[in-house]
Design a protein around this motif. Structure first.
Motif, PDB file in Angstrom:
ATOM      1  N   CYS A 203       0.873  -1.181   0.000  1.00  0.00           N
ATOM      2  CA  CYS A 203       0.000   0.000   0.000  1.00  0.00           C
ATOM      3  C   CYS A 203       0.909   1.230   0.000  1.00  0.00           C
ATOM      4  O   CYS A 203       1.625   1.478   0.970  1.00  0.00           O
ATOM      5  CB  CYS A 203      -0.901  -0.027   1.228  1.00  0.00           C
ATOM      6  SG  CYS A 203      -2.003   1.390   1.356  1.00  0.00           S
ATOM      7  N   ILE A 204       0.885   1.971  -1.088  1.00  0.00           N
ATOM      8  CA  ILE A 204       1.803   3.104  -1.265  1.00  0.00           C
ATOM      9  C   ILE A 204       1.022   4.411  -1.180  1.00  0.00           C
ATOM     10  O   ILE A 204       0.042   4.600  -1.910  1.00  0.00           O
ATOM     11  CB  ILE A 204       2.512   3.037  -2.630  1.00  0.00           C
ATOM     12  CG1 ILE A 204       3.294   1.716  -2.768  1.00  0.00           C
ATOM     13  CG2 ILE A 204       3.443   4.235  -2.823  1.00  0.00           C
ATOM     14  CD1 ILE A 204       3.919   1.513  -4.144  1.00  0.00           C
ATOM     15  N   GLY A 205       1.450   5.280  -0.307  1.00  0.00           N
ATOM     16  CA  GLY A 205       0.845   6.604  -0.241  1.00  0.00           C
ATOM     17  C   GLY A 205       1.491   7.543  -1.249  1.00  0.00           C
ATOM     18  O   GLY A 205       2.705   7.567  -1.378  1.00  0.00           O
ATOM     19  N   HIS A 206       0.666   8.276  -1.969  1.00  0.00           N
ATOM     20  CA  HIS A 206       1.180   9.315  -2.864  1.00  0.00           C
ATOM     21  C   HIS A 206       1.035  10.646  -2.150  1.00  0.00           C
ATOM     22  O   HIS A 206      -0.072  11.108  -1.928  1.00  0.00           O
ATOM     23  CB  HIS A 206       0.384   9.338  -4.163  1.00  0.00           C
ATOM     24  CG  HIS A 206       0.798   8.266  -5.110  1.00  0.00           C
ATOM     25  ND1 HIS A 206       0.686   8.372  -6.461  1.00  0.00           N
ATOM     26  CD2 HIS A 206       1.351   7.052  -4.880  1.00  0.00           C
ATOM     27  CE1 HIS A 206       1.138   7.272  -7.036  1.00  0.00           C
ATOM     28  NE2 HIS A 206       1.541   6.453  -6.094  1.00  0.00           N
ATOM     29  N   ASN A 207       2.166  11.209  -1.785  1.00  0.00           N
ATOM     30  CA  ASN A 207       2.158  12.391  -0.924  1.00  0.00           C
ATOM     31  C   ASN A 207       1.299  12.156   0.315  1.00  0.00           C
ATOM     32  O   ASN A 207       0.626  13.055   0.811  1.00  0.00           O
ATOM     33  CB  ASN A 207       1.728  13.640  -1.691  1.00  0.00           C
ATOM     34  CG  ASN A 207       2.884  14.214  -2.481  1.00  0.00           C
ATOM     35  OD1 ASN A 207       4.042  14.123  -2.054  1.00  0.00           O
ATOM     36  ND2 ASN A 207       2.589  14.782  -3.633  1.00  0.00           N
ATOM     37  N   GLN A 208       1.367  10.924   0.816  1.00  0.00           N
ATOM     38  CA  GLN A 208       0.769  10.523   2.080  1.00  0.00           C
ATOM     39  C   GLN A 208       1.825   9.754   2.855  1.00  0.00           C
ATOM     40  O   GLN A 208       2.576   9.020   2.229  1.00  0.00           O
ATOM     41  CB  GLN A 208      -0.439   9.602   1.858  1.00  0.00           C
ATOM     42  CG  GLN A 208      -1.612  10.262   1.187  1.00  0.00           C
ATOM     43  CD  GLN A 208      -2.481  11.028   2.164  1.00  0.00           C
ATOM     44  OE1 GLN A 208      -2.055  11.306   3.283  1.00  0.00           O
ATOM     45  NE2 GLN A 208      -3.681  11.387   1.742  1.00  0.00           N
ATOM     46  N   PRO A 209       1.888   9.852   4.164  1.00  0.00           N
ATOM     47  CA  PRO A 209       0.993  10.600   5.061  1.00  0.00           C
ATOM     48  C   PRO A 209       1.264  12.103   5.092  1.00  0.00           C
ATOM     49  O   PRO A 209       0.541  12.811   5.790  1.00  0.00           O
ATOM     50  CB  PRO A 209       1.287   9.980   6.426  1.00  0.00           C
ATOM     51  CG  PRO A 209       2.710   9.536   6.337  1.00  0.00           C
ATOM     52  CD  PRO A 209       2.910   9.107   4.913  1.00  0.00           C
ATOM     53  N   TYR A 210       2.260  12.576   4.354  1.00  0.00           N
ATOM     54  CA  TYR A 210       2.532  14.013   4.342  1.00  0.00           C
ATOM     55  C   TYR A 210       2.703  14.464   2.905  1.00  0.00           C
ATOM     56  O   TYR A 210       3.068  13.684   2.042  1.00  0.00           O
ATOM     57  CB  TYR A 210       3.836  14.347   5.083  1.00  0.00           C
ATOM     58  CG  TYR A 210       3.945  13.745   6.451  1.00  0.00           C
ATOM     59  CD1 TYR A 210       3.180  14.239   7.502  1.00  0.00           C
ATOM     60  CD2 TYR A 210       4.804  12.687   6.698  1.00  0.00           C
ATOM     61  CE1 TYR A 210       3.268  13.674   8.758  1.00  0.00           C
ATOM     62  CE2 TYR A 210       4.910  12.122   7.952  1.00  0.00           C
ATOM     63  CZ  TYR A 210       4.134  12.617   8.983  1.00  0.00           C
ATOM     64  OH  TYR A 210       4.230  12.055  10.222  1.00  0.00           O
ATOM     65  N   ALA A 211       2.505  15.723   2.681  1.00  0.00           N
ATOM     66  CA  ALA A 211       2.874  16.321   1.406  1.00  0.00           C
ATOM     67  C   ALA A 211       4.046  17.257   1.650  1.00  0.00           C
ATOM     68  O   ALA A 211       4.170  17.840   2.724  1.00  0.00           O
ATOM     69  CB  ALA A 211       1.696  17.095   0.825  1.00  0.00           C
ATOM     70  N   ILE A 212       4.907  17.357   0.664  1.00  0.00           N
ATOM     71  CA  ILE A 212       6.014  18.301   0.760  1.00  0.00           C
ATOM     72  C   ILE A 212       5.510  19.662   0.304  1.00  0.00           C
ATOM     73  O   ILE A 212       4.917  19.785  -0.766  1.00  0.00           O
ATOM     74  CB  ILE A 212       7.188  17.854  -0.122  1.00  0.00           C
ATOM     75  CG1 ILE A 212       7.766  16.550   0.431  1.00  0.00           C
ATOM     76  CG2 ILE A 212       8.254  18.947  -0.198  1.00  0.00           C
ATOM     77  CD1 ILE A 212       8.828  15.940  -0.446  1.00  0.00           C
ATOM     78  N   VAL A 213       5.731  20.651   1.115  1.00  0.00           N
ATOM     79  CA  VAL A 213       5.351  22.011   0.762  1.00  0.00           C
ATOM     80  C   VAL A 213       6.612  22.856   0.857  1.00  0.00           C
ATOM     81  O   VAL A 213       7.203  22.979   1.933  1.00  0.00           O
ATOM     82  CB  VAL A 213       4.273  22.559   1.712  1.00  0.00           C
ATOM     83  CG1 VAL A 213       3.865  23.956   1.282  1.00  0.00           C
ATOM     84  CG2 VAL A 213       3.073  21.624   1.743  1.00  0.00           C
ATOM     85  N   GLY A 214       7.029  23.358  -0.306  1.00  0.00           N
ATOM     86  CA  GLY A 214       8.331  24.018  -0.415  1.00  0.00           C
ATOM     87  C   GLY A 214       8.729  24.881   0.768  1.00  0.00           C
ATOM     88  O   GLY A 214       9.793  24.681   1.352  1.00  0.00           O
ATOM     89  N   PRO A 215       7.910  25.842   1.172  1.00  0.00           N
ATOM     90  CA  PRO A 215       8.357  26.740   2.234  1.00  0.00           C
ATOM     91  C   PRO A 215       8.439  26.084   3.608  1.00  0.00           C
ATOM     92  O   PRO A 215       9.048  26.630   4.512  1.00  0.00           O
ATOM     93  CB  PRO A 215       7.287  27.847   2.245  1.00  0.00           C
ATOM     94  CG  PRO A 215       6.571  27.704   0.961  1.00  0.00           C
ATOM     95  CD  PRO A 215       6.653  26.259   0.584  1.00  0.00           C
ATOM     96  N   SER A 216       7.827  24.900   3.785  1.00  0.00           N
ATOM     97  CA  SER A 216       7.843  24.323   5.123  1.00  0.00           C
ATOM     98  C   SER A 216       8.727  23.082   5.241  1.00  0.00           C
ATOM     99  O   SER A 216       8.982  22.603   6.343  1.00  0.00           O
ATOM    100  CB  SER A 216       6.429  23.995   5.599  1.00  0.00           C
ATOM    101  OG  SER A 216       5.911  22.928   4.867  1.00  0.00           O
ATOM    102  N   ASP A 217       9.217  22.562   4.121  1.00  0.00           N
ATOM    103  CA  ASP A 217      10.183  21.474   4.161  1.00  0.00           C
ATOM    104  C   ASP A 217      11.537  22.048   3.730  1.00  0.00           C
ATOM    105  O   ASP A 217      11.609  23.094   3.114  1.00  0.00           O
ATOM    106  CB  ASP A 217       9.804  20.342   3.195  1.00  0.00           C
ATOM    107  CG  ASP A 217       8.711  19.459   3.771  1.00  0.00           C
ATOM    108  OD1 ASP A 217       7.592  19.980   3.945  1.00  0.00           O
ATOM    109  OD2 ASP A 217       8.980  18.289   4.048  1.00  0.00           O
ATOM    110  N   TYR A 218      12.588  21.312   4.019  1.00  0.00           N
ATOM    111  CA  TYR A 218      13.895  21.841   3.639  1.00  0.00           C
ATOM    112  C   TYR A 218      14.650  20.944   2.658  1.00  0.00           C
ATOM    113  O   TYR A 218      15.094  21.409   1.614  1.00  0.00           O
ATOM    114  CB  TYR A 218      14.768  22.094   4.878  1.00  0.00           C
ATOM    115  CG  TYR A 218      16.032  22.843   4.509  1.00  0.00           C
ATOM    116  CD1 TYR A 218      16.006  24.223   4.338  1.00  0.00           C
ATOM    117  CD2 TYR A 218      17.232  22.169   4.282  1.00  0.00           C
ATOM    118  CE1 TYR A 218      17.138  24.921   3.961  1.00  0.00           C
ATOM    119  CE2 TYR A 218      18.374  22.859   3.909  1.00  0.00           C
ATOM    120  CZ  TYR A 218      18.324  24.234   3.740  1.00  0.00           C
ATOM    121  OH  TYR A 218      19.445  24.915   3.357  1.00  0.00           O
TER     122      TYR A 218
END
Ligand SMILES: [Zn+2]
Length: 278
Positions: A203-218
């Motif tokens: 079972c593969i999550g696509h941008n799950q359980p999190y999504a990468i959001v440019g300003p909040s990830d590094y």
């Protein structure tokens, strides 16, 4: 509890031989095909910081580190003969996957636990944590990528993380792994196909359980997107890799999926970088 902070501030002069280095580098002369990072490899806290004022149990919880991720990264480095970087300190001291401007760079609360040592952190102390623990790790990664992209093969940047099966008392998370990206999803379909042929019921999550959001990830924005490098963040559910056997099993699967993706679909070109404001 009073409003006064009762834990000692971070002081680089008080780091001693009992404290780990800011990062561990594995396989510096490995193949250039992949570069691996593990931002949340460690739950270490500088000895002089009194465990950030947390109850001992909190520093074993997922809030302090990505359970199992360091061992998976070590195994991947070996199986892929890839350079790898493991951050040396807990994300609760400073989070190596957050821009320094993020409110969760030095989190004051995580999954219901307050972090006493992170209340009322001065700008000077935040800068000292960054100088000692964040920048050495990221500068070494950047230096390695600079060197490799000038060589014969464009490296694939892989950020390894793990996720708790349940967060904030919410629903159980069904995914075994998550594939995370933001602007450049070209590795996703090939990787999904590779994983599905290795583990038919995965079972593969696509941008799950999190999504990468440019300003909040590094790490992915900085080392992947800003450079236009092929990249992926792989999240693995912690209960699958919290034993040596589990970590070996899933590292083997991830290594095989990455390698078959690369041989069947690579080499990958550099794309036009997507820049985020710092
Ligand atoms: Zn993580």
């Amino acid at each position: 509890m009073t409003d006064m902070r009762e834990t000692p501030p971070f002081d680089p002069a008080r780091l001693d031989t009992e404290d780990p280095p800011p990062f561990t580098r594995l396989n510096p002369d490995g193949r250039p095909s992949f570069v691996l990072t593990c931002d949340h490899a460690s739950r270490a806290v500088p000895g002089h910081m009194d465990g950030l004022g947390l109850a001992a149990g909190d520093l074993s919880r997922h809030i302090a580190w990505d359970i199992g991720a360091a061992e998976v990264t070590r195994q991947l480095a070996e199986r892929l003969d890839a350079p790898a970087f493991l951050a040396g300190y807990s994300r609760l001291v400073i989070d190596c996957n957050r821009p320094l401007t993020s409110p969760t760079s030095i989190p004051t609360v995580s999954d219901g636990s307050e972090i006493p040592a992170n209340r009322d952190v001065s700008a000077a102390e935040a800068a000292a944590r960054a100088d000692a623990l964040f920048w050495p790790y990221h500068r070494q990664i950047a230096g390695t990528l600079d060197r490799l992209v000038a060589g014969s093969e464009i490296p694939i940047f892989v950020a390894v993380h793990s996720f708790t099966p349940q967060l904030n008392g919410g629903d159980a998370r069904p995914w075994h792994i998550g594939l995370l990206w933001e602007h450049d999803g070209r590795l996703v379909a090939p990787l999904r196909a590779a994983f599905s042929s290795l583990v038919p019921d995965i079972c593969i999550g696509h941008n799950q359980p999190y999504a990468i959001v440019g300003p909040s990830d590094y790490s992915i924005p900085e080392h992947g997107q800003n450079r236009g490098l092929p990249h992926i963040e792989i999240e693995i559910r912690q209960d699958l890799i919290d034993t040596q056997e589990g970590a070996e099993l899933w590292a083997g699967r991830v290594a095989e999926a990455l390698e078959s993706m690369r041989t069947e679909h690579g080499p990958f070109e550099m794309l036009t970088p997507v820049k985020h404001n710092p």
